[in-house]
Each structure stands twice: as structure tokens, then as C-alpha cells.
Design a protein around this motif. Structure first.
Motif: not given
Length: 160
Positions: A47-50, A58, A78-79, A98, A102, A107, A110
Motif C-alpha cells: 500500500d502506498t500513496a504519492h 512509490e 495507490d491513492k 503514479q 510505481c 493498480f 485505487y
């Protein structure tokens, strides 16, 4: 086993909001060892986010996960975060950035990030939900959701 998302193994995720750092950068040696241990032990959800580590989360995933493992070995979330778009037209280019950061073509999940009453109103004004669902229909991600940070009554408003 997870009965809804059977591709997610062991119901435990590797969150990338806080990663080992060395001189202001992600410690790639340690991060790679952590990713390897996680996968070797049968886990696969990342799990990630910018906004995590100023985008370094990322790219660390690209270097330590996606460039080193076949795509069927991991699930990646991602988010879309409100800080990175001002209008609907900003969303698609940001999403493509994004994917590139990555190192993936799609993904698995999202999420509309940090939804609360204020963010939800902003996302609705910018047609973020509609844009995300268009991206999903194009195969850019498999599952759509939210990360939520407010009260139950606000969640009820969002879900209706």
C-alpha cells in the motif's frame, strides 16, 4: 483466506507510509530485504500513496518490488490524494505519473484518499469519483475504494 479478494494473501499488508531512510532517501538495501522477507513469508499486499515520503514511497516500490518481482507476485494499492489535483483535468495525468513512479501498468486497488466531509466535497466538485471509475473501466486498476477519516454519519453520506 480472504473470501472477497482471494488474491490478497494472509490478510496483512505492507504499508509504505514510513520506510527506512538513509541520508534523506529510502534505504533501498533495507527496503529490498523487507520486501523479500514479506514475499518469502507468503504475503503480497503493498500500500502506498504519492504523498508518502514526498513520492519516494512509490519509487522505492518500483526499485524494490515491481522491478524485481513478476506482477502476479504482489497486489499494489495507490491513492488519489486531494493535494495533487485542483480540477478534474489534473487527475488523469497525475494517475499516469503514479503508474510510472510505481513501475506498473495497472493498480490492483485505487483509493480515494483520506475521505472526510471536506475532502469528499472537493472530490465531488472535481468529479474525481467519475474520473477514477473511467480509469477503472479502461483497466487501469481493478478495485475501487476509499480510505476514510471521519465520523460514521459522514461515511453514510458518502455511501448513499
Amino acid at each position: 483466506m480472504n473470501r472477497y479478494f482471494t488474491d490478497v494473501k494472509k490478510n496483512f499488508g505492507f504499508g509504505c507510509m514510513r520506510l527506512p531512510m538513509l541520508d534523506g532517501e529510502v534505504d533501498q538495501t533495507q527496503m529490498c530485504a523487507m520486501v523479500d522477507t514479506f514475499i518469502e513469508n507468503g504475503f503480497n499486499y503493498f500500500d502506498t500513496a504519492h504523498g508518502y515520503l514526498g513520492g519516494k514511497s512509490e519509487t522505492a516500490l518500483r526499485e524494490c518490488l515491481t522491478s524485481r518481482y513478476f506482477r502476479d507476485k504482489y497486489i499494489l494499492t495507490d491513492k488519489l490524494t486531494n493535494f495533487f489535483f485542483k480540477k478534474q483535468e489534473d487527475i488523469r495525468p497525475f494517475f499516469e505519473q503514479q503508474l510510472a513512479a510505481c513501475g506498473v501498468d495497472y493498480f490492483d486497488f485505487y483509493l480515494m484518499h483520506a475521505q472526510n466531509a471536506e475532502n469528499f466535497a472537493f472530490f465531488k466538485r472535481c468529479k474525481a469519483y467519475e474520473t477514477a471509475l473511467e480509469l477503472k473501466a479502461e483497466g487501469k486498476f481493478k478495485h475501487f475504494g476509499i480510505s476514510f477519516h471521519d465520523t460514521a454519519d459522514v461515511l453514510e453520506q458518502i455511501l448513499t
